[in-house]
Design a protein around this motif. Structure first.
Motif, PDB file in Angstrom:
ATOM      1  N   LYS A 199      -5.977 -71.711  -0.375  1.00 59.53           N
ATOM      2  CA  LYS A 199      -5.882 -70.444   0.177  1.00 59.53           C
ATOM      3  C   LYS A 199      -5.479 -70.713   1.684  1.00 59.53           C
ATOM      4  CE  LYS A 199      -7.908 -66.367   1.691  1.00 59.53           C
ATOM      5  NZ  LYS A 199      -7.336 -66.684   3.237  1.00 59.53           N
ATOM      6  N   GLN A 200      -4.336 -69.966   2.088  1.00 58.55           N
ATOM      7  CA  GLN A 200      -3.999 -70.004   3.400  1.00 58.55           C
ATOM      8  C   GLN A 200      -4.632 -68.838   4.195  1.00 58.55           C
ATOM      9  OE1 GLN A 200      -2.427 -72.775   4.703  1.00 58.55           O
ATOM     10  NE2 GLN A 200      -2.528 -73.338   2.491  1.00 58.55           N
ATOM     11  N   ALA A 278      -7.199 -66.965 -11.943  1.00 57.14           N
ATOM     12  CA  ALA A 278      -7.234 -68.482 -11.114  1.00 57.14           C
ATOM     13  C   ALA A 278      -6.266 -68.204  -9.930  1.00 57.14           C
ATOM     14  CB  ALA A 278      -7.042 -69.416 -12.177  1.00 57.14           C
ATOM     15  N   GLU A 279      -5.770 -67.402  -9.869  1.00 56.80           N
ATOM     16  CA  GLU A 279      -4.736 -67.424  -8.587  1.00 56.80           C
ATOM     17  C   GLU A 279      -5.065 -66.297  -7.377  1.00 56.80           C
ATOM     18  OE1 GLU A 279      -2.344 -69.535  -8.301  1.00 56.80           O
ATOM     19  OE2 GLU A 279      -2.959 -70.269 -10.081  1.00 56.80           O
ATOM     20  N   TYR A 280      -6.100 -65.577  -7.777  1.00 56.74           N
ATOM     21  CA  TYR A 280      -6.747 -64.633  -6.731  1.00 56.74           C
ATOM     22  C   TYR A 280      -7.882 -65.374  -5.779  1.00 56.74           C
ATOM     23  CZ  TYR A 280      -4.506 -60.943  -9.124  1.00 56.74           C
ATOM     24  OH  TYR A 280      -3.345 -59.869  -9.989  1.00 56.74           O
ATOM     25  N   ASP A 281      -8.190 -64.467  -4.739  1.00 58.90           N
ATOM     26  CA  ASP A 281      -9.039 -65.054  -3.628  1.00 58.90           C
ATOM     27  C   ASP A 281     -10.449 -64.794  -3.789  1.00 58.90           C
ATOM     28  OD1 ASP A 281      -6.669 -66.341  -2.159  1.00 58.90           O
ATOM     29  OD2 ASP A 281      -6.150 -64.362  -1.552  1.00 58.90           O
ATOM     30  N   ILE A 341     -12.634 -63.098   4.441  1.00 56.81           N
ATOM     31  CA  ILE A 341     -12.014 -63.997   3.311  1.00 56.81           C
ATOM     32  C   ILE A 341     -10.669 -64.123   3.668  1.00 56.81           C
ATOM     33  CG2 ILE A 341     -11.410 -63.982   0.897  1.00 56.81           C
ATOM     34  CD1 ILE A 341     -13.949 -62.575   0.409  1.00 56.81           C
ATOM     35  N   HIS A 342     -10.245 -63.004   4.312  1.00 57.15           N
ATOM     36  CA  HIS A 342      -8.493 -62.890   4.657  1.00 57.15           C
ATOM     37  C   HIS A 342      -8.317 -63.931   5.802  1.00 57.15           C
ATOM     38  CE1 HIS A 342      -5.393 -61.443   7.490  1.00 57.15           C
ATOM     39  NE2 HIS A 342      -4.811 -60.905   6.193  1.00 57.15           N
ATOM     40  N   GLU A 347     -10.296 -75.096   3.838  1.00 54.77           N
ATOM     41  CA  GLU A 347     -11.495 -75.880   3.568  1.00 54.77           C
ATOM     42  C   GLU A 347     -12.677 -74.659   3.297  1.00 54.77           C
ATOM     43  OE1 GLU A 347     -14.247 -78.730   6.159  1.00 54.77           O
ATOM     44  OE2 GLU A 347     -12.364 -78.428   6.790  1.00 54.77           O
ATOM     45  N   ALA A 348     -12.664 -73.596   3.986  1.00 56.45           N
ATOM     46  CA  ALA A 348     -13.663 -72.586   3.918  1.00 56.45           C
ATOM     47  C   ALA A 348     -13.889 -71.995   2.483  1.00 56.45           C
ATOM     48  CB  ALA A 348     -13.772 -71.678   5.058  1.00 56.45           C
ATOM     49  N   TRP A 349     -12.487 -71.686   2.011  1.00 63.95           N
ATOM     50  CA  TRP A 349     -12.099 -71.143   0.863  1.00 63.95           C
ATOM     51  C   TRP A 349     -12.748 -71.873  -0.332  1.00 63.95           C
ATOM     52  CZ3 TRP A 349      -9.660 -71.515  -3.796  1.00 63.95           C
ATOM     53  CH2 TRP A 349     -10.054 -70.314  -4.609  1.00 63.95           C
ATOM     54  N   SER A 350     -12.321 -73.140  -0.260  1.00 66.66           N
ATOM     55  CA  SER A 350     -12.362 -74.052  -1.419  1.00 66.66           C
ATOM     56  C   SER A 350     -13.958 -74.304  -1.427  1.00 66.66           C
ATOM     57  CB  SER A 350     -11.643 -75.333  -0.892  1.00 66.66           C
ATOM     58  OG  SER A 350     -10.289 -75.431  -0.979  1.00 66.66           O
ATOM     59  N   GLY A 351     -14.734 -74.280  -0.501  1.00 66.82           N
ATOM     60  CA  GLY A 351     -16.168 -74.366  -0.510  1.00 66.82           C
ATOM     61  C   GLY A 351     -16.953 -73.184  -1.230  1.00 66.82           C
TER      62      GLY A 351
END
Length: 378
Positions: A199-200, A278-281, A341-342, A347-351
């Motif tokens: 996620k960017q 699976a494509e959402y944040d 989240i935005h 790294e943070a979102w993958s966590g």
């Protein structure tokens, strides 16, 4: 060894897209326990969404997976078939959603009259005793509970609760002591749709899943996303009927939701829904009450972090870094989490995503749930 036969009675099943939560739970149960039991589901040949029969012939029977599903007509003709089925040589009868007057209440009455013989009889409520469900047509439902107490409608019946919270709801809505077992529910295996992605920063794609109803608290969600000061999107997957609440939600979106682009996506087949989720944040689910919450559970199994209210069983997601469960009395807290989240980078979102997967694997144990059902059904 001959498998024991289980008769499930519920008003609606696929291909109908109404009553998806209970229908999904029944489908998962039959799929996961088919090695132990021979399932026969009696349901109605009626689509509650369109208001018409689903099949041309009034009585339709087919094999779905390892189970037999029998779609019966509404009215007297269907009740006659139901009466015949419950007297067959089933070992177990599992009645779903006791408030249903079309098939559940008649089956409970037959049980109370002793016409089910020595079968083991269960009732799976699917959250009907939660406050948010009891508050709709409250007088009628409370009268039903008092009448059930008066005539001993659940005598010899064991309630199968999806969570300890549902067990509490069952007991507090009845004056008579109730026999309750907590069995949980089965969760679909979503490994096929798991993807590694990044996620960017500067992106916020939110999803909601469920019918546009008061229980799902869609107006609250729309009010929250309207307060966001960052560009974002919210896609709502689920039926939008012509009821007053759903139309209120449609009008709120038409009136404008600030920097958030809101789209009603309607119902999707499960495979397609999972592939898209699976494509959402984040899954946004500020529910007023869930006894299980399939959409929350399914999101977690996809590695999708969740932002939910504290009125579902999954209030401990934050401890596993799988998301947050917040109080509905603090809508600004929802806004703050979404904006955080935005701003998140890969790294943070993958966590968070890994936390959701860890939580789901630790919490939704197929073997443990199977053993609970084996102990209940016998």
């Amino acid at each position: 060894m001959t498998k024991k036969r289980v008769l499930i009675v519920y008003r609606s099943f696929f291909p109908s897209l109404s009553h998806l939560g209970p229908a999904t739970a029944i489908r998962n149960l039959m799929h996961n326990m088919s090695k132990d039991y021979d399932f026969h589901l009696v349901t109605l040949n009626y689509d509650f969404t369109s208001g018409v029969p689903m099949f041309e012939t009034p009585l339709h029977r087919e094999r779905i997976g390892a189970a037999t599903v029998e779609y019966i007509p509404t009215g007297i003709a269907g009740l006659r078939i139901l009466f015949d089925r419950v007297r067959e040589d089933f070992h177990v009868v599992d009645i779903q959603c006791a408030f249903d007057p079309l098939v559940a209440i008649p089956t409970l009455i037959l049980s109370r009259l002793g016409l089910l013989g020595d079968k083991r009889v269960f009732h799976t409520p699917h959250g009907i005793f939660m406050d948010v469900i009891m508050s709709a047509s409250a007088t009628k439902k409370r009268l039903f509970c008092r009448l059930a107490d008066l005539i001993g409608l659940y005598r010899g019946v064991v309630h199968l609760a999806g969570s300890p919270a549902e067990e509490h709801d069952i007991r507090r809505n009845h004056l008579r002591p109730q026999n309750v077992l907590v069995v949980s529910q089965f969760v679909e295996d979503n490994a096929l749709w798991l993807t590694r992605r990044e996620k960017q920063p500067g992106r916020l794609r939110m999803a909601m899943v469920g019918r546009v109803t008061m229980q799902k608290n869609v107006t609250f969600a729309l009010d929250v996303v309207r307060r966001l000061i960052v560009a974002s999107s919210l896609d709502i997957f689920g039926e939008v009927d012509d009821g007053a609440y759903a139309q209120q939600c449609v009008e709120m979106v038409r009136a404008g939701t600030g920097q958030c682009d809101v789209t009603f996506k309607g119902n999707l087949p499960k495979d397609e829904l999972f592939a898209q989720l699976a494509e959402y944040d984040v899954l946004l689910h500020p529910t007023l009450g869930e006894n299980f919450g399939h959409s929350i559970v399914e999101a977690l199994t996809l590695g999708l972090p969740v932002l939910v209210s504290d009125r579902s069983p999954w209030t401990d997601v934050a401890a596993s870094n799988a998301g947050w469960a917040l109080s509905l009395s603090e809508p600004n807290s929802f806004v703050e989490k979404l904006q955080a989240i935005h701003a998140m980078g890969p790294e943070a979102w993958s966590g968070l995503s890994e936390g959701a997967l860890r939580y789901s694997r630790a919490t939704f144990d197929v073997q443990a749930t199977s053993e609970r059902y084996r102990q209940a059904y016998g």
